[in-house]
Write a protein that holds these residues in place. Sequence first.
Motif, mmCIF file in Angstrom:
data_model
loop_
_atom_site.group_PDB
_atom_site.id
_atom_site.type_symbol
_atom_site.label_atom_id
_atom_site.label_comp_id
_atom_site.label_asym_id
_atom_site.label_seq_id
_atom_site.Cartn_x
_atom_site.Cartn_y
_atom_site.Cartn_z
ATOM 1 N N ARG A 1 -12.343 -3.046 21.917
ATOM 2 C CA ARG A 1 -12.510 -4.290 22.667
ATOM 3 C C ARG A 1 -12.836 -5.404 21.674
ATOM 4 O O ARG A 1 -13.363 -5.133 20.594
ATOM 5 N N SER A 2 -12.573 -6.619 22.069
ATOM 6 C CA SER A 2 -12.983 -7.747 21.234
ATOM 7 C C SER A 2 -13.553 -8.828 22.133
ATOM 8 O O SER A 2 -13.226 -8.895 23.320
ATOM 9 N N MET A 3 -14.421 -9.620 21.562
ATOM 10 C CA MET A 3 -15.055 -10.675 22.350
ATOM 11 C C MET A 3 -15.469 -11.806 21.417
ATOM 12 O O MET A 3 -15.551 -11.620 20.200
ATOM 13 N N SER A 4 -15.764 -12.961 22.002
ATOM 14 C CA SER A 4 -16.237 -14.066 21.182
ATOM 15 C C SER A 4 -17.223 -14.922 21.959
ATOM 16 O O SER A 4 -17.319 -14.837 23.189
ATOM 17 N N ALA A 5 -17.978 -15.725 21.208
ATOM 18 C CA ALA A 5 -19.019 -16.560 21.810
ATOM 19 C C ALA A 5 -19.306 -17.740 20.891
ATOM 20 O O ALA A 5 -19.178 -17.636 19.666
ATOM 21 N N ALA B 1 -19.509 -4.422 16.039
ATOM 22 C CA ALA B 1 -19.298 -4.986 14.698
ATOM 23 C C ALA B 1 -19.141 -6.489 14.877
ATOM 24 O O ALA B 1 -18.146 -6.947 15.435
ATOM 25 N N LEU B 2 -20.152 -7.224 14.457
ATOM 26 C CA LEU B 2 -20.196 -8.663 14.713
ATOM 27 C C LEU B 2 -19.848 -9.438 13.458
ATOM 28 O O LEU B 2 -20.202 -9.034 12.353
ATOM 29 N N PHE B 3 -19.153 -10.538 13.615
ATOM 30 C CA PHE B 3 -18.863 -11.422 12.483
ATOM 31 C C PHE B 3 -18.729 -12.847 12.983
ATOM 32 O O PHE B 3 -18.701 -13.096 14.184
ATOM 33 N N LYS B 4 -18.672 -13.784 12.028
ATOM 34 C CA LYS B 4 -18.653 -15.202 12.388
ATOM 35 C C LYS B 4 -17.568 -15.891 11.584
ATOM 36 O O LYS B 4 -17.396 -15.601 10.394
ATOM 37 N N ARG B 5 -16.845 -16.768 12.247
ATOM 38 C CA ARG B 5 -15.797 -17.514 11.546
ATOM 39 C C ARG B 5 -15.736 -18.920 12.122
ATOM 40 O O ARG B 5 -15.673 -19.077 13.331
ATOM 41 N N ASN B 6 -15.746 -19.902 11.244
ATOM 42 C CA ASN B 6 -15.697 -21.307 11.660
ATOM 43 C C ASN B 6 -16.712 -21.589 12.764
ATOM 44 O O ASN B 6 -16.409 -22.239 13.760
ATOM 45 N N GLY B 7 -17.908 -21.071 12.606
ATOM 46 C CA GLY B 7 -18.995 -21.362 13.544
ATOM 47 C C GLY B 7 -18.942 -20.570 14.840
ATOM 48 O O GLY B 7 -19.816 -20.710 15.691
ATOM 49 N N ASP C 1 -6.358 -17.731 20.111
ATOM 50 C CA ASP C 1 -7.390 -17.391 21.100
ATOM 51 C C ASP C 1 -8.178 -16.125 20.764
ATOM 52 O O ASP C 1 -8.804 -15.535 21.631
ATOM 53 N N GLY C 2 -8.145 -15.694 19.535
ATOM 54 C CA GLY C 2 -8.914 -14.494 19.187
ATOM 55 C C GLY C 2 -8.455 -13.935 17.850
ATOM 56 O O GLY C 2 -8.228 -14.675 16.894
ATOM 57 N N PHE C 3 -8.300 -12.627 17.788
ATOM 58 C CA PHE C 3 -7.842 -12.028 16.536
ATOM 59 C C PHE C 3 -7.077 -10.748 16.809
ATOM 60 O O PHE C 3 -7.145 -10.195 17.912
ATOM 61 N N SER D 1 -22.324 -19.057 20.860
ATOM 62 C CA SER D 1 -23.708 -18.830 20.432
ATOM 63 C C SER D 1 -23.926 -17.320 20.404
ATOM 64 O O SER D 1 -23.385 -16.594 21.251
ATOM 65 N N ILE D 2 -24.725 -16.846 19.461
ATOM 66 C CA ILE D 2 -24.862 -15.390 19.340
ATOM 67 C C ILE D 2 -25.511 -14.778 20.585
ATOM 68 O O ILE D 2 -25.221 -13.641 20.949
ATOM 69 N N PHE D 3 -26.349 -15.538 21.275
ATOM 70 C CA PHE D 3 -26.968 -15.033 22.505
ATOM 71 C C PHE D 3 -26.057 -15.225 23.725
ATOM 72 O O PHE D 3 -26.465 -14.992 24.856
ATOM 73 N N GLY D 4 -24.840 -15.645 23.490
ATOM 74 C CA GLY D 4 -23.860 -15.755 24.552
ATOM 75 C C GLY D 4 -23.884 -17.102 25.235
ATOM 76 O O GLY D 4 -24.587 -18.012 24.775
ATOM 77 N N PRO D 5 -23.076 -17.236 26.303
ATOM 78 C CA PRO D 5 -22.291 -16.186 26.935
ATOM 79 C C PRO D 5 -21.110 -15.724 26.069
ATOM 80 O O PRO D 5 -20.473 -16.517 25.398
ATOM 81 N N TRP D 6 -20.868 -14.417 26.113
ATOM 82 C CA TRP D 6 -19.756 -13.801 25.403
ATOM 83 C C TRP D 6 -18.563 -13.650 26.352
ATOM 84 O O TRP D 6 -18.736 -13.318 27.525
ATOM 85 N N THR D 7 -17.371 -13.871 25.810
ATOM 86 C CA THR D 7 -16.157 -13.709 26.597
ATOM 87 C C THR D 7 -15.360 -12.547 26.029
ATOM 88 O O THR D 7 -15.121 -12.489 24.815
ATOM 89 N N GLU D 8 -14.941 -11.624 26.883
ATOM 90 C CA GLU D 8 -14.096 -10.524 26.396
ATOM 91 C C GLU D 8 -12.672 -11.005 26.185
ATOM 92 O O GLU D 8 -12.118 -11.729 27.015
ATOM 93 N N LEU D 9 -12.082 -10.597 25.049
ATOM 94 C CA LEU D 9 -10.738 -11.045 24.682
ATOM 95 C C LEU D 9 -9.702 -9.940 24.806
ATOM 96 O O LEU D 9 -8.525 -10.176 24.619
ATOM 97 N N GLY D 10 -10.133 -8.714 25.039
ATOM 98 C CA GLY D 10 -9.179 -7.608 25.151
ATOM 99 C C GLY D 10 -9.082 -6.788 23.887
ATOM 100 O O GLY D 10 -9.838 -6.974 22.936
#
Length: 359
Positions: A266-270, A242-248, A342-344, A272-281
């Motif tokens: 799990r949660s992650m953020s990036a 489930a992807l979403f975008k906030r403040n770019g 640092d995440g949500f 750029s949509i093509f990554g790199p993605w970082t896992e946030l836990g």
Amino acid sequence: MNTAFHPGAIWPDNKGVHINAHGGGVLAHQGTYYWFGEHKVAGEAGNKAEVGVHCYSSIDLYNWSDEGIALAVSDDPKSDITRGSILERPKVIYNELTATFVMWFHLELKDQGYRAARAGVAISKSPAGPYTYLESFRPNAGIWPVNVREDQKHIPAGIGDKSFSGATNDEVKKTNILGRDFTGGQMARDMNLFVDDDGTAYHMFASEENSTMHISELTKDYRKPAGRYVRVFEHRWMEAPALFKRNGRYYMIASDCTGWAPNAARSMSAASIFGPWTELGNPCSGVNPENGMGPEKTFGGQSTCVLQLPGRDAYIAMFDIWRPKDAIDGRYVWLPIEFTSDGFRITWRDSWDMAAFTI
Ligand code: GAL
């Protein structure tokens, strides 16, 4: 009239019937919300597509009117979407260019278990449908992802269509599943769609036997893969994206891969949509008192989508509590997302309303 959300409870529609839109997604269009999901029948039969994709509409997100079946399964045994196929996680996006609503879903052909691993596409001129089925396929046949490694650019001999269900990660890591599926297209199971601010749409799905997710750009009419995709979360077995975008910034919620049984989100953020993605836990906290399940089991649920309220800094995370023995009784858990430095975070609430977003 409902004036609040009650996560996990029976959720009656305008006819008093529990909403039947599992694995769903919500589209906001011209002041109305449309909720699309799998229509499930009673018992274990409900784990297959007996009816199709159900649509509901709402102005306030609490109260939903039954709009009927948006995409019906086919009575033609030769159709990909014949009754008894598996049609999961339907999502709808609006294509401005063609003024058409485009639905994608995970499709498994009848009597083939989960081996087909295809994406299906249907379109309609009106949001609630009826939708016309176009086709199903495995995306990106004959195309390597933008981040392919040199050692992956070959077609391995001898693995045929071997299933890796239940395989250890060691076994999977030794196998070039990407290369195996290069010619026929990449497997596409649990999925979602996302339309970016510039109008470009993306299809993200569990691929490579569910071991690795792909994020794949769509053509301008949103009906096909554009031929540019990336592999993300390699060998992390992520489902239910489930992807979403906030403040770019891009964020994602996903699950581990344990079938209908719940696991930890799990949660992650990036950037750029093509990554790199970082896992946030694991973003979840609190306990669902009805089943005693907390963050280690995502309150008994699995993510299905995140809805941003149009033009607002307000996001709702939506989960399904599956009831595979009586699929029609599956429940919905909608909770507000709270952002941290640092995440949500997503905290269990027995009930809540939109005031959660103004505090
Ligand atoms: C889940 C998946 C569901 C469905 C189910 C079948 O992991 O998220 O959409 O495919 O497995 O067991």
